[in-house]
Design a protein around this motif. Sequence first.
Motif, PDB file in Angstrom:
ATOM      1  N   ASN A  62       0.781  -1.290  -0.085  1.00 16.34           N
ATOM      2  CA  ASN A  62      -0.088  -0.045   0.019  1.00 16.34           C
ATOM      3  C   ASN A  62       0.816   1.176  -0.105  1.00 16.34           C
ATOM      4  O   ASN A  62       2.031   1.288   0.429  1.00 16.34           O
ATOM      5  N   GLY A  63       0.181   2.312  -0.483  1.00 16.79           N
ATOM      6  CA  GLY A  63       1.003   3.481  -0.249  1.00 16.79           C
ATOM      7  C   GLY A  63       1.465   4.223  -1.421  1.00 16.79           C
ATOM      8  O   GLY A  63       1.401   3.409  -2.573  1.00 16.79           O
ATOM      9  N   GLY A  64       2.497   5.127  -1.509  1.00 17.84           N
ATOM     10  CA  GLY A  64       3.495   5.279  -2.725  1.00 17.84           C
ATOM     11  C   GLY A  64       3.146   6.644  -3.227  1.00 17.84           C
ATOM     12  O   GLY A  64       3.787   7.021  -4.161  1.00 17.84           O
ATOM     13  N   PHE A  65       1.928   7.297  -2.967  1.00 16.36           N
ATOM     14  CA  PHE A  65       1.459   8.376  -3.870  1.00 16.36           C
ATOM     15  C   PHE A  65       1.718   9.621  -2.665  1.00 16.36           C
ATOM     16  O   PHE A  65       2.456  10.526  -2.621  1.00 16.36           O
ATOM     17  N   PHE A  66       0.734   9.689  -1.682  1.00 21.81           N
ATOM     18  CA  PHE A  66       0.575  10.518  -0.798  1.00 21.81           C
ATOM     19  C   PHE A  66       1.878  10.292   0.160  1.00 21.81           C
ATOM     20  O   PHE A  66       2.205  11.234   1.283  1.00 21.81           O
ATOM     21  N   THR A  67       2.175   8.887   0.361  1.00 20.83           N
ATOM     22  CA  THR A  67       2.876   8.416   1.825  1.00 20.83           C
ATOM     23  C   THR A  67       4.089   7.638   1.056  1.00 20.83           C
ATOM     24  O   THR A  67       4.201   7.443  -0.089  1.00 20.83           O
ATOM     25  N   GLY A  68       4.918   6.934   2.128  1.00 23.85           N
ATOM     26  CA  GLY A  68       5.941   5.942   1.702  1.00 23.85           C
ATOM     27  C   GLY A  68       5.059   4.551   1.498  1.00 23.85           C
ATOM     28  O   GLY A  68       3.806   4.570   1.225  1.00 23.85           O
ATOM     29  N   THR A  69       5.582   3.511   1.606  1.00 31.39           N
ATOM     30  CA  THR A  69       5.189   2.340   1.025  1.00 31.39           C
ATOM     31  C   THR A  69       5.212   1.378   2.133  1.00 31.39           C
ATOM     32  O   THR A  69       5.928   1.133   2.753  1.00 31.39           O
ATOM     33  N   SER A  70       3.917   0.801   2.276  1.00 26.71           N
ATOM     34  CA  SER A  70       4.016  -0.332   3.472  1.00 26.71           C
ATOM     35  C   SER A  70       3.861  -1.913   2.622  1.00 26.71           C
ATOM     36  O   SER A  70       3.251  -1.922   1.634  1.00 26.71           O
ATOM     37  N   PHE A  71       4.803  -2.749   3.295  1.00 24.50           N
ATOM     38  CA  PHE A  71       4.449  -4.117   2.946  1.00 24.50           C
ATOM     39  C   PHE A  71       3.893  -4.794   4.225  1.00 24.50           C
ATOM     40  O   PHE A  71       4.458  -5.114   5.291  1.00 24.50           O
ATOM     41  N   ILE A  72       2.514  -5.296   3.931  1.00 25.02           N
ATOM     42  CA  ILE A  72       1.593  -5.915   5.198  1.00 25.02           C
ATOM     43  C   ILE A  72       1.628  -7.528   4.924  1.00 25.02           C
ATOM     44  O   ILE A  72       1.188  -7.909   3.661  1.00 25.02           O
ATOM     45  N   PRO A  73       2.184  -8.172   6.004  1.00 25.53           N
ATOM     46  CA  PRO A  73       2.005  -9.540   5.627  1.00 25.53           C
ATOM     47  C   PRO A  73       0.859 -10.281   5.411  1.00 25.53           C
ATOM     48  O   PRO A  73      -0.314  -9.967   5.929  1.00 25.53           O
ATOM     49  N   ASP A  74       0.574 -10.961   4.138  1.00 29.68           N
ATOM     50  CA  ASP A  74      -0.599 -11.621   3.709  1.00 29.68           C
ATOM     51  C   ASP A  74      -0.654 -12.908   4.288  1.00 29.68           C
ATOM     52  O   ASP A  74      -0.040 -13.996   3.764  1.00 29.68           O
ATOM     53  N   LEU A  75      -1.461 -13.168   5.308  1.00 27.19           N
ATOM     54  CA  LEU A  75      -1.298 -14.399   6.032  1.00 27.19           C
ATOM     55  C   LEU A  75      -2.409 -15.383   5.522  1.00 27.19           C
ATOM     56  O   LEU A  75      -2.632 -16.388   6.301  1.00 27.19           O
ATOM     57  N   LYS A  76      -3.061 -15.226   4.500  1.00 27.36           N
ATOM     58  CA  LYS A  76      -4.219 -15.973   3.865  1.00 27.36           C
ATOM     59  C   LYS A  76      -3.533 -17.169   3.564  1.00 27.36           C
ATOM     60  O   LYS A  76      -2.424 -17.122   2.779  1.00 27.36           O
TER      61      LYS A  76
END
Length: 227
Positions: free
Chosen positions: A213-227
């Motif tokens: 997520n992110g990258g335009f207004f903010t930095g970029t987040s990598f959230i673990p996808d635990l599915k």
Amino acid sequence: MIKIFKKFYFYLTKPSKTFQSDIKLLHFYYSKLVIKYVHKFEFIEQKKYFYPNFSDLLFLIKIILKYNPKRCVEIGGGYSTFFILKALEKNFKKDGIKPSLLSFEQDEKYLEIHKKFLKENLSMATYDFLCLKKTNLEISDFLNTKVSRCQNLNIKKIDFFYEDRTDHDTHKIAGDALILEHNSETDFIIVIDGMIKTVEFYKKNLKKNYKINGGFFTGTSFIPDLK
């Protein structure tokens, strides 16, 4: 009046770039208001810090409050350290589980300024969450790419990693999150402030599955996808 004409000129000559700039500016002030009036976190100026990007700070605060990490690591401190600790404090008041923030800094003088600012503007209980450490950069080969990485990152358990450090003079791609991912026994959130080349490198080379997520207004987040 001159500013109005300049703005009009830029909208005529560079409409897309000017519009994006104005939208980001609106988001910046919106974020500043949310931090102050919704989250009740007061901004305290430290003139030797870079001026804060409130969009990035709100992004950090929302991630900390939502996912409630307890073992946090930061490379490159500043206002981010203060607001990460304030968000950790807010979560601690709800669940009583003490968090920790290990924050690395490359510059010795800045580290002392940083320590003084945090001691003066946080409660002793919240400051006690924090461990500040000096680090240096070293160069490694990773997947046929020269990457810079911080020393002393042999950390086995982590919930949250934030990186906003000074780039190496020559090698602009950081490899810290890759090293942590390799060593860590736990899945963890990664947030990168700017560092565009590093973000693209991580997108290609992080091994686990993440929601990005992110990258335009903010930095970029990598959230673990635990599915």
